[in-house]
Enzyme design. Structure first.
Site, PDB file in Angstrom:
ATOM      1  N   ASP A  25       0.832  -1.210   0.000  1.00  0.00           N
ATOM      2  CA  ASP A  25       0.000   0.000   0.000  1.00  0.00           C
ATOM      3  C   ASP A  25       0.867   1.262   0.000  1.00  0.00           C
ATOM      4  O   ASP A  25       2.053   1.220   0.341  1.00  0.00           O
ATOM      5  CB  ASP A  25      -0.857   0.044   1.274  1.00  0.00           C
ATOM      6  CG  ASP A  25      -1.979  -0.989   1.259  1.00  0.00           C
ATOM      7  OD1 ASP A  25      -1.995  -1.847   0.357  1.00  0.00           O
ATOM      8  OD2 ASP A  25      -2.821  -0.944   2.171  1.00  0.00           O
ATOM      9  N   ASP A  26       0.225   2.354  -0.333  1.00  0.00           N
ATOM     10  CA  ASP A  26       0.735   3.733  -0.125  1.00  0.00           C
ATOM     11  C   ASP A  26       1.760   4.205  -1.148  1.00  0.00           C
ATOM     12  O   ASP A  26       2.263   5.321  -1.039  1.00  0.00           O
ATOM     13  CB  ASP A  26       1.322   3.938   1.288  1.00  0.00           C
ATOM     14  CG  ASP A  26       0.304   3.701   2.389  1.00  0.00           C
ATOM     15  OD1 ASP A  26      -0.860   3.409   2.064  1.00  0.00           O
ATOM     16  OD2 ASP A  26       0.676   3.802   3.564  1.00  0.00           O
TER      17      ASP A  26
ATOM     18  N   HIS B 113      -5.999   3.203  -3.802  1.00  0.00           N
ATOM     19  CA  HIS B 113      -5.906   3.331  -2.339  1.00  0.00           C
ATOM     20  C   HIS B 113      -6.141   4.795  -1.949  1.00  0.00           C
ATOM     21  O   HIS B 113      -5.460   5.306  -1.073  1.00  0.00           O
ATOM     22  CB  HIS B 113      -4.526   2.829  -1.900  1.00  0.00           C
ATOM     23  CG  HIS B 113      -4.348   2.663  -0.430  1.00  0.00           C
ATOM     24  ND1 HIS B 113      -5.221   1.962   0.371  1.00  0.00           N
ATOM     25  CD2 HIS B 113      -3.367   3.102   0.417  1.00  0.00           C
ATOM     26  CE1 HIS B 113      -4.780   1.978   1.625  1.00  0.00           C
ATOM     27  NE2 HIS B 113      -3.658   2.683   1.675  1.00  0.00           N
TER      28      HIS B 113
ATOM     29  N   HIS C  88      -4.777   9.618   0.669  1.00  0.00           N
ATOM     30  CA  HIS C  88      -4.707   8.832   1.909  1.00  0.00           C
ATOM     31  C   HIS C  88      -5.290   9.581   3.099  1.00  0.00           C
ATOM     32  O   HIS C  88      -4.852   9.432   4.239  1.00  0.00           O
ATOM     33  CB  HIS C  88      -3.269   8.383   2.205  1.00  0.00           C
ATOM     34  CG  HIS C  88      -3.220   7.070   2.924  1.00  0.00           C
ATOM     35  ND1 HIS C  88      -3.545   6.941   4.257  1.00  0.00           N
ATOM     36  CD2 HIS C  88      -2.918   5.822   2.503  1.00  0.00           C
ATOM     37  CE1 HIS C  88      -3.423   5.668   4.602  1.00  0.00           C
ATOM     38  NE2 HIS C  88      -3.054   4.977   3.554  1.00  0.00           N
TER      39      HIS C  88
ATOM     40  N   HIS D 108       3.837  -2.079   3.073  1.00  0.00           N
ATOM     41  CA  HIS D 108       3.780  -0.710   2.567  1.00  0.00           C
ATOM     42  C   HIS D 108       5.065  -0.380   1.803  1.00  0.00           C
ATOM     43  O   HIS D 108       6.153  -0.688   2.280  1.00  0.00           O
ATOM     44  CB  HIS D 108       3.612   0.282   3.722  1.00  0.00           C
ATOM     45  CG  HIS D 108       2.330   0.086   4.483  1.00  0.00           C
ATOM     46  ND1 HIS D 108       2.207  -0.854   5.480  1.00  0.00           N
ATOM     47  CD2 HIS D 108       1.120   0.680   4.360  1.00  0.00           C
ATOM     48  CE1 HIS D 108       0.958  -0.813   5.956  1.00  0.00           C
ATOM     49  NE2 HIS D 108       0.284   0.106   5.292  1.00  0.00           N
TER      50      HIS D 108
HETATM   51 ZN   LIG Z   1      -2.493   3.058   3.411  1.00  0.00          ZN
END
Ligand SMILES: [Zn+2]
Length: 210
Positions: free
Chosen positions: A37-38, A88, A92, A181
């Site tokens: 993620d991210d 995603h 964020h 991540h």
């Molecule tokens: Zn995230």
């Protein structure tokens, strides 16, 4: 008409069944689903991609729209090397704290940024912080996307220790979705060790379309 209603109900159910439940339903026993993620992240994502290529493993990258705008070439590389891409959110942010319209834009703008960068329409979405709310389910239905959670958190956002991440990864069994991540350094060292261990246990390291 009846068939159409059935299809809509099926799609709705698909959206409502998060990560592991969906995979258990299809009884996946010999695969671990690696997710990041991210990202994309300017320094770490290339290193993660190198490690995945070296190990012959695939992963799913849930990307943040504003990072996609900064690093479209990294998104292209993720795609070119055979990995899967999901959304995603745009920034964020904590979507449940935003207005309905603002949160919808956060949701859908990511899908558009991915389309603009690499001309694919992703159908996967991981809500920031894993927060599945009623509006989030509605966004997924409207955006024709499937919400994907995880079954094991590597905790790489709370520890820099690659050993702790490896220990966590050792808990993985067939059908697990492992959360990591792009922007944490501990996973860089942990990844090759973990993938090797999983493969030696007969687990294939996959993206979520396998
Ligand atoms: Zn995230």
């Amino acid at each position: 008409m009846r068939r159409k209603a059935k299809k809509v109900i099926k799609e709705l159910l698909y959206t409502l069944i998060p990560g592991k439940a969906l995979l258990q339903r299809v009884k996946v026993q010999n695969k671990v689903y690696l997710t990041f993620d991210d990202g994309p992240h300017g320094e770490n994502t290339p290193r993660l991609l190198d490690a995945l290529k070296e190990a012959g493993a695939r992963a799913t990258f849930f990307v943040v729209g504003k990072e996609v705008e900064k690093y479209p070439y990294l998104l292209q590389r993720i795609k070119d090397e055979g990995h899967l891409i999901g959304g995603h959110s745009w920034s964020h942010d904590k979507l449940p704290l935003l207005s309905f319209t603002k949160a919808w834009h956060e949701f859908i703008k990511t899908k558009k940024s991915i389309r603009k960068a690499i001309a694919i329409d992703t159908i996967l979405y991981r809500p920031p912080f894993g927060w599945i709310t009623v509006p989030m389910i509605l966004y997924a239905v409207l955006g024709r996307m499937r919400l994907i959670m995880w079954s094991i958190d590597s905790n790489d956002d709370s520890t820099q220790s690659s050993m702790a991440i490896i220990e966590r990864g050792r808990e993985a069994k067939g059908g697990d979705i492992f959360l990591c991540h792009d922007d944490n350094s501990g996973i860089i060292e942990a990844l090759p060790v973990l993938v090797k261990e999983w493969q030696s246990r007969g687990l294939k390291v996959c993206a979520l379309d396998e």
